[in-house]
Design a protein around this motif. Structure first.
Motif, PDB file in Angstrom:
ATOM      1  N   LEU A 167     -69.238  23.854  -1.410  1.00  0.00           N
ATOM      2  CA  LEU A 167     -69.035  22.935  -0.293  1.00  0.00           C
ATOM      3  C   LEU A 167     -68.249  21.719  -0.705  1.00  0.00           C
ATOM      4  O   LEU A 167     -68.314  21.270  -1.851  1.00  0.00           O
ATOM      5  CB  LEU A 167     -70.379  22.509   0.267  1.00  0.00           C
ATOM      6  N   LEU A 216     -71.852  12.085  10.505  1.00  0.00           N
ATOM      7  CA  LEU A 216     -70.684  12.945  10.683  1.00  0.00           C
ATOM      8  C   LEU A 216     -70.780  13.691  12.003  1.00  0.00           C
ATOM      9  O   LEU A 216     -69.778  13.882  12.704  1.00  0.00           O
ATOM     10  CB  LEU A 216     -70.560  13.937   9.521  1.00  0.00           C
ATOM     11  N   ILE A 248     -68.787  25.822  14.054  1.00  0.00           N
ATOM     12  CA  ILE A 248     -69.623  26.800  13.359  1.00  0.00           C
ATOM     13  C   ILE A 248     -68.931  28.162  13.310  1.00  0.00           C
ATOM     14  O   ILE A 248     -68.880  28.828  12.272  1.00  0.00           O
ATOM     15  CB  ILE A 248     -70.987  26.952  14.088  1.00  0.00           C
ATOM     16  N   GLN A 278     -67.846  28.621   9.621  1.00  0.00           N
ATOM     17  CA  GLN A 278     -68.921  29.347   8.956  1.00  0.00           C
ATOM     18  C   GLN A 278     -68.840  30.853   9.202  1.00  0.00           C
ATOM     19  O   GLN A 278     -69.080  31.639   8.295  1.00  0.00           O
ATOM     20  CB  GLN A 278     -70.296  28.853   9.438  1.00  0.00           C
ATOM     21  N   ASN A 328     -79.591  13.330   6.293  1.00  0.00           N
ATOM     22  CA  ASN A 328     -79.057  14.453   5.516  1.00  0.00           C
ATOM     23  C   ASN A 328     -77.656  14.224   4.975  1.00  0.00           C
ATOM     24  O   ASN A 328     -76.862  15.165   4.865  1.00  0.00           O
ATOM     25  CB  ASN A 328     -78.993  15.684   6.423  1.00  0.00           C
ATOM     26  N   GLU A 341     -78.135  18.485   2.167  1.00  0.00           N
ATOM     27  CA  GLU A 341     -77.239  17.667   2.973  1.00  0.00           C
ATOM     28  C   GLU A 341     -76.534  18.568   3.971  1.00  0.00           C
ATOM     29  O   GLU A 341     -76.399  19.763   3.752  1.00  0.00           O
ATOM     30  CB  GLU A 341     -76.223  16.933   2.085  1.00  0.00           C
ATOM     31  N   LEU A 342     -76.110  17.966   5.064  1.00  0.00           N
ATOM     32  CA  LEU A 342     -75.536  18.771   6.131  1.00  0.00           C
ATOM     33  C   LEU A 342     -74.246  18.135   6.602  1.00  0.00           C
ATOM     34  O   LEU A 342     -74.235  16.968   6.978  1.00  0.00           O
ATOM     35  CB  LEU A 342     -76.519  18.820   7.307  1.00  0.00           C
ATOM     36  N   TYR A 343     -73.159  18.887   6.564  1.00  0.00           N
ATOM     37  CA  TYR A 343     -71.882  18.361   7.023  1.00  0.00           C
ATOM     38  C   TYR A 343     -71.282  19.297   8.054  1.00  0.00           C
ATOM     39  O   TYR A 343     -70.823  20.380   7.718  1.00  0.00           O
ATOM     40  CB  TYR A 343     -70.953  18.149   5.831  1.00  0.00           C
ATOM     41  N   GLY A 398     -72.652  21.176  10.221  1.00  0.00           N
ATOM     42  CA  GLY A 398     -73.290  22.478  10.292  1.00  0.00           C
ATOM     43  C   GLY A 398     -73.335  23.235   8.977  1.00  0.00           C
ATOM     44  O   GLY A 398     -73.997  24.256   8.874  1.00  0.00           O
ATOM     45  N   ALA A 399     -72.648  22.722   7.968  1.00  0.00           N
ATOM     46  CA  ALA A 399     -72.661  23.417   6.685  1.00  0.00           C
ATOM     47  C   ALA A 399     -73.713  22.794   5.786  1.00  0.00           C
ATOM     48  O   ALA A 399     -73.652  21.608   5.496  1.00  0.00           O
ATOM     49  CB  ALA A 399     -71.291  23.330   6.037  1.00  0.00           C
ATOM     50  N   GLU A 400     -74.666  23.605   5.327  1.00  0.00           N
ATOM     51  CA  GLU A 400     -75.721  23.069   4.475  1.00  0.00           C
ATOM     52  C   GLU A 400     -75.285  23.039   3.026  1.00  0.00           C
ATOM     53  O   GLU A 400     -74.537  23.895   2.561  1.00  0.00           O
ATOM     54  CB  GLU A 400     -76.994  23.906   4.638  1.00  0.00           C
ATOM     55  N   TYR A 401     -75.820  22.095   2.321  1.00  0.00           N
ATOM     56  CA  TYR A 401     -75.325  21.799   0.993  1.00  0.00           C
ATOM     57  C   TYR A 401     -76.535  21.374   0.180  1.00  0.00           C
ATOM     58  O   TYR A 401     -77.150  20.342   0.436  1.00  0.00           O
ATOM     59  CB  TYR A 401     -74.307  20.671   1.167  1.00  0.00           C
TER      60      TYR A 401
END
Ligand SMILES: Nc1ncnc2c1ncn2[C@@H]1O[C@H](COP(=O)(O)OP(=O)(O)O)[C@@H](O)[C@H]1O
Ligand SMILES: Nc1ncnc2c1ncn2[C@@H]1O[C@H](COP(=O)(O)OP(=O)(O)O)[C@@H](O)[C@H]1O
Ligand SMILES: Nc1ncnc2c1ncn2[C@@H]1O[C@H](COP(=O)(O)OP(=O)(O)O)[C@@H](O)[C@H]1O
Lengths: 112, 441, 441, 441, 112, 112
Positions: B221, B288, B329, B333, C430, E44-46, E48-51
């Protein structure tokens, strides 16, 4: 026990950690350092003034390991950090006399 | 001129008769309105502010720290390059009279020749109108920069932006606002849903596909290196957007006020929409997320902003916040397309959505201010909007692909693997973003 | 409307006869003034700019780095939430006609229904007036965020802000600018000494007491993590304040010019005042000191800005810089109340001071432009101002306390100890503010 | 009128008779123009925005992190100090009627006494004109801060700025815009080539020579600590410059539009010019390069901006980008003069260049809008411009040197060696710019 | 002499330094590091992408001490850094051969 | 081989590196640390609240050297870092058992 210090290229850390996990290493400490060695740095330019940067970003990985794991850890780091180019880094091995876990007060190799 | 005037931005063209009978009248007599001019002068500053520093910081903060300067450089250099091209031929091709080919492209007024301090465009000096339009021409290719960050060669940025501006932006701008075929069809695009957001969004998707993903995507990421910077940029975008949409009324009056209200409510609702969905799905709402929802709301309301009620703006914003969340998404993703800063799912999807929703929310039944062309109803206008969207998507996708291929034939598009790993700041620009404290030896 | 109009903001109300005979006349005939509109459109952008990114960065920079995003999030989410509430009922309750209860609260115009592009409020479109007022409604609860940073739950932020806006801000706004009882009494508050600064300041004090201090306060110091960010925010506040106070004249003329001059001089003098006292007492003047003095000067001059001379502004600023310095010392160091970013000592004390000083410096004898209501003199106006201050302080303190207790009954106000230690950015949102260089693996 | 209207800013005074027959006439009749006022109110905000936060961030980012706050402090404190001096005597000395000595210096209007909300200056309220001019008076000494950063004592900053403003800025401003001898000679300086850029640039050179270089210069390089901050500041400068040059038209019309177009094109061309030369000579274009080129283009076009065509602006910008690049190399690398942030090579050289080029590009033959005084041609105007440049350079250099010597007699100019090594933020202001993450214990 | 390396939680540093001061320790060196161990990190979340972040911020405290102080230093650090939760950290002891004070050139245990 | 750790004042790094180069040292690793010792820190002030900072920015230089170079390296660092004022820093020497170059797998003193 030994105290192993490895200087590696920053972008190799994920791969190093993978190999270390495979070698059953579950604890380590990382810090950001600047390294000077054979690897050439780069030039920066600010309004016509050139600026030679030869301290390069590296990561230092430190781990305490049991004597019998030293070899496999060195293998793991070497594999994980290797790109074959100058600047891949080095591994240093120092004797470690004692280790204490703060939470429990335990000592010795069960700590690490 | 009449022609041009009436075809401008806020759709004054059609709107002229419908919404601004007085100013239309005035334009016959070529009287400058100082108040309108004062507001558009202000809007020029606001819209440039959106790109420099607004968008630059928004994008720069989202990149990794080793590439932050390259992102800023792209936005800045694009602004400079497009400005000069605008002077040379851009304004003329977009808003000049194309004669027999005027449905396709404009012409004349190269080097802004023939425009004096007394020339008018509607109720404002033509120089002011031209500058205002230039700020739109700047931000559109700058938006695209979000797709290629962290891996493109700088020379490719310049080449691409110049060609794309010429072959995609100018035609689209002419078609919609310069009296081209979309205007003739009655396509409604108040402040750039088609011209700015669809074009930038679709181009970004094509670029992401042609250029390929960043090294490491999608396994590792690549989180934003400075969310406070991205936040600052986003906040500046919100403020600047008042000039973008409010200025597109091209007059200081109730129309601008309504456009700003609708814009503001869409930003707020888009933000809350994205925030809520994140909160539900992931348990925690993020900065964000909320600012991305804001951009989604703003981009989506843009084509509609001058035709709708404030409540209509809020509804559009909410729809946008939720839709664009899912679009991100899906693209990133699910489909694993590295449109790095999500330009297509936010601006492209938002632009398409907004252009279509314009037909709904402009309806007086929905509290809107009515359709631009006479005899339109919701269904017929929706058809026209579909046509506009389809035309823009197809033209943009096709031309973007051709331009990339053409550039690819003369040079590499991407930097070397090594340079990508080391970061573009040092390898392409000989600089570093941050040199803190002790590091200074 | 007349009623309302004349009681609005720039105090056109009283001022109408006194200061703007011409525009008052014009309003009878309901003629839109494009120039006034252009200036208020600009002011809308300037005042939103004060919150986003201005105040957000000012506050964000003053927090610790582990909480910076949560601060930005609070300001941003508040802006979104209040915007939607404004659309739904806020504008109506503040500026709609409350009929028999109009001294207490307004009503109507829900969803901004009934307002069209042609509706006027004085010489500007009502939509423009409503948007301008919204930017004030946004910044007021955002100011309060300075009191609760680094320990509050995000859901409590939203709940509190929505309720406080409804139960404190809207009534106060209506009382002072919407024709309520304070307006009837002749309370002078040009741009929000009572409505904005006293209300935010007093609420902050109550919050600090109810919420309790941050873990570690006051033994361990919590220095600003990024003074350059706080500086940027402060500078933006200064610039935006021209729209805040200058825009409150609701017209582009000499009145706005004077308001801006007084505002500017107060900022300068407040800064120099704080700087000097720091220099004398601690041997070194600081950036945090000078910008805090600026905010003190600006907050304090706000209620007076349209009624006084530039020199009067400078004197008010100087008094503010010195008074607020001591207020901070007393509240934070002596009383050990963790109003974390010093909202009460700066805005609350400044607002009270400024509202009272308005009675002094508006006097023609002090070079001022005179009192708003006929027959007033310095003493009688001072009495009225006291009344306004007392009413605002009592109402705000009481309602704020009730709201906090009510929320406390349904959920925790504070995050857990662990989350507070780890920082709100990661635990509530987060995310992390900064992910620099090498850390990016 | 035609000619003249476009040629404003100060100029109003002398210009009044000479250049603005119409507005002069109007002022006889004392009619305020709301639209012009709205635009100048906006410009006030834009130009203050250039200094706070614009220039502050630009300079702060270029310094090393241990000195960043001191740079911000200098800019901010200067803004405050000059504002108060402007109120006390600055405006009067610059724009008041100096009677028999009017060719040399103005007078009267101390504490802005006698100016009311109804007073006019041309078509705008005099208070608005005075505030607009103040923003110029603020940025000029702030520009000089670039020369002395990282080694000067803070008290010397204040002393110097107060004296320099009084003895250099006010006279120059009066000479050029307040009806002094340069105005009488017909020197053309639309928005401050002489008054702002030459004066700041030349003062910087003298300061660099008197103060001596920073410890370590030129052997150890002192790269910018935060290029993203410098970028933000630069972008804000660009936007704000629209108010600087566009506002100098003192009217919302085609003249302001043209000034903004010329300004914008010069910024773009200056940026591309510097970028190109860097690309050719060093293989890589940099962000610092492109934004420095922008400042060079903007500074250079300033005196010409209201007299030329957009194309003329682009050409001037290009010349500026290239010339200033070489000037930096010569001053810093060859002559080893530590004008730390290159104020002289960029602003001084740019200001001289632009003032001379004004004579060329104002010519109708070059697409310009013509000369301000009747009977001028390119050669005669060039002579007059030379005279203006020479006068400004000599007066500024002489007075700056005297002021520095005078201050040097009562106190040290530089901080101690130790303090310089440790950094001015901690040693002079008891603060640090950044306190990140873990460091917070 | 011994070289003691302790990895602790960042917010415990003040307390550790207090205990060390009580143990008459007047010199130490601190650095920011990232630690990997048993303690779970955060997500952590950016967009929708989890990290998953499992390298946690820690502080490394290094001090050179005389042999006879080793025990009391270990005690001090343990007390100061202890919270009882996983992730409290560890203490490592390495043999130190020599110490030199740069300013004076002195060597040995009087240096530390 | 020895592992040498030197804590120095940040602005002396250039001079230290020069002396080390003269002593034929071609590799080292630098990190930013905060030091606590005899040297007094400074006070910071935030809205009237004083804040004593006694952890001062220092640089840590680490190098692995051959036994026969230890003396010259200590000399080099001492010369390079010396200003004569309190806080100049210290040099620590630890025994180093092994060194490995990641790129080649070589070991021992030829690595460093
Ligand atoms: N003698 C040494 N002592 C400590 N660190 C060293 C030493 N030599 C090299 N290093 C570290 O190892 C990194 C890599 O070394 P370098 O000579 O560039 O490449 P390689 O590892 O391929 O020989 C350097 O950047 C530095 O951080
Ligand atoms: N073998 C090791 N070598 C070096 N550092 C270690 C090692 N094991 C743990 N650490 C460090 O100690 C920290 C705490 O360890 P962890 O296993 O999380 O908890 P605990 O100390 O309670 O056992 C880690 O974050 C890491 O920095
Ligand atoms: N016992 C120690 N162990 C580890 N580091 C130390 C020790 N004593 C001092 N240091 C480090 O050395 C630096 C300089 O020490 P200090 O006592 O301030 O001055 P001096 O080196 O002149 O005696 C400190 O800031 C600290 O980083």
């Amino acid at each position: 026990m030994k105290w192993i210090v490895a200087i590696i290229k920053p972008h190799r850390i994920d791969s190093v950690r993978e190999y270390l996990t495979q070698a059953n290493i579950t604890g380590l400490t990382v810090s950001e350092v600047l390294g000077f060695g054979r690897q050439k740095g780069h030039t920066e330019l600010y309004r016509g003034a050139e600026y030679q940067v030869d301290l390069l970003p590296k990561l230092k990985v430190e781990l305490a390991v049991d004597d019998d794991k030293v070899e496999s850890v060195i293998q793991a780091i070497t594999h994980g950090a290797h790109t074959g180019k100058i600047g891949d880094g080095k591994i240093f091995v120092i004797d470690l006399e004692q280790a204490i876990r703060i939470r429990t007060g335990e000592t010795g190799s069960k700590v690490i | 001129m009449k022609n041009v005037k009436t075809t401008t931005h806020g759709f004054a063209l059609v709107g002229a008769m419908l919404l601004f009978p007085f100013s239309a009248l005035a334009s016959e007599e070529a009287v400058m309105n100082g108040a309108d001019t004062a507001w558009i002068l202000t809007s020029i500053a606001l819209v440039l502010f959106m790109t420099l520093p607004g968008l630059s910081l928004f994008y720069g903060g989202l990149a990794r720290s080793k590439n932050v300067l390259s992102v800023l450089m792209h936005c800045f250099a694009i602004a400079c390059l497009i400005s000069i091209l605008w002077l040379v031929y851009g304004y003329g091709m977009a808003f000049g009279d194309g004669g027999a080919f005027n449905s396709i492209i404009g012409g004349g007024k190269y080097f802004l020749a023939g425009i004096g301090t007394e020339s008018l465009s509607g109720s404002i000096p033509e120089g002011v109108f031209s500058m205002f339009q230039l700020t739109f021409a700047i931000i559109t290719p700058a938006l695209i920069a979000g797709a290629w960050v962290e891996r493109i060669r700088f020379s490719a940025v310049l080449l691409f932006s110049g060609l794309w501006f010429t072959l995609v932006y100018l035609p689209l701008c002419h078609w919609v606002w310069g009296g081209g075929w979309m205007a003739e069809q009655g396509v409604m695009d108040f402040a750039g849903g088609i011209v700015v957001h669809i074009s930038a969004g679709v181009a970004s998707l094509v670029i992401a596909l042609v250029l390929g993903p960043r090294r490491g995507f999608p396994t590792s990421l690549m989180p934003p290196h400075n969310m406070t910077m991205a936040f600052s940029g986003a906040a500046m975008l919100w403020v600047g957007w008042f000039g973008f949409n409010g200025g597109s009324a091209l007059a200081a009056g109730g129309g601008a006020g309504f456009a700003i209200m609708a814009t503001h409510m869409a930003a707020a609702a888009g933000s809350l929409g994205w925030m809520t969905i994140e909160w539900i799905r992931h348990g925690k709402p993020s900065v964000l997320g909320i600012i991305t929802g804001m951009v989604a709301g703003l981009g989506t309301v843009t084509p509609a902003s001058g035709f709708i009620s404030p409540l209509g703006g809020a509804v559009i914003g909410l729809i946008a916040g939720i839709t664009c969340y899912w679009a991100v998404i899906i693209i990133k993703q699910k489909l694993k397309i590295d449109d790095s800063l999500d330009v297509f799912p936010v601006h492209g999807v938002g632009g398409i959505l907004g252009t279509l929703l314009t037909a709904i929310f402009a309806s007086p039944a929905m509290g809107g201010l009515g359709y631009a062309s006479e005899g339109m109803n919701m269904v017929s206008q929706l058809g026209v909007q579909f046509l506009g969207v389809a035309g823009a998507v197809i033209w943009t996708a096709m031309m973007t692909w051709i331009i990339l291929r053409a550039i690819g034939m003369v040079s590499e598009l991407r930097v070397s693997e090594n340079d990508e790993t080391e970061g573009l700041d040092v390898t392409c620009h000989n600089e570093r973003g941050y040199i803190m404290e002790n590091s200074q030896y």
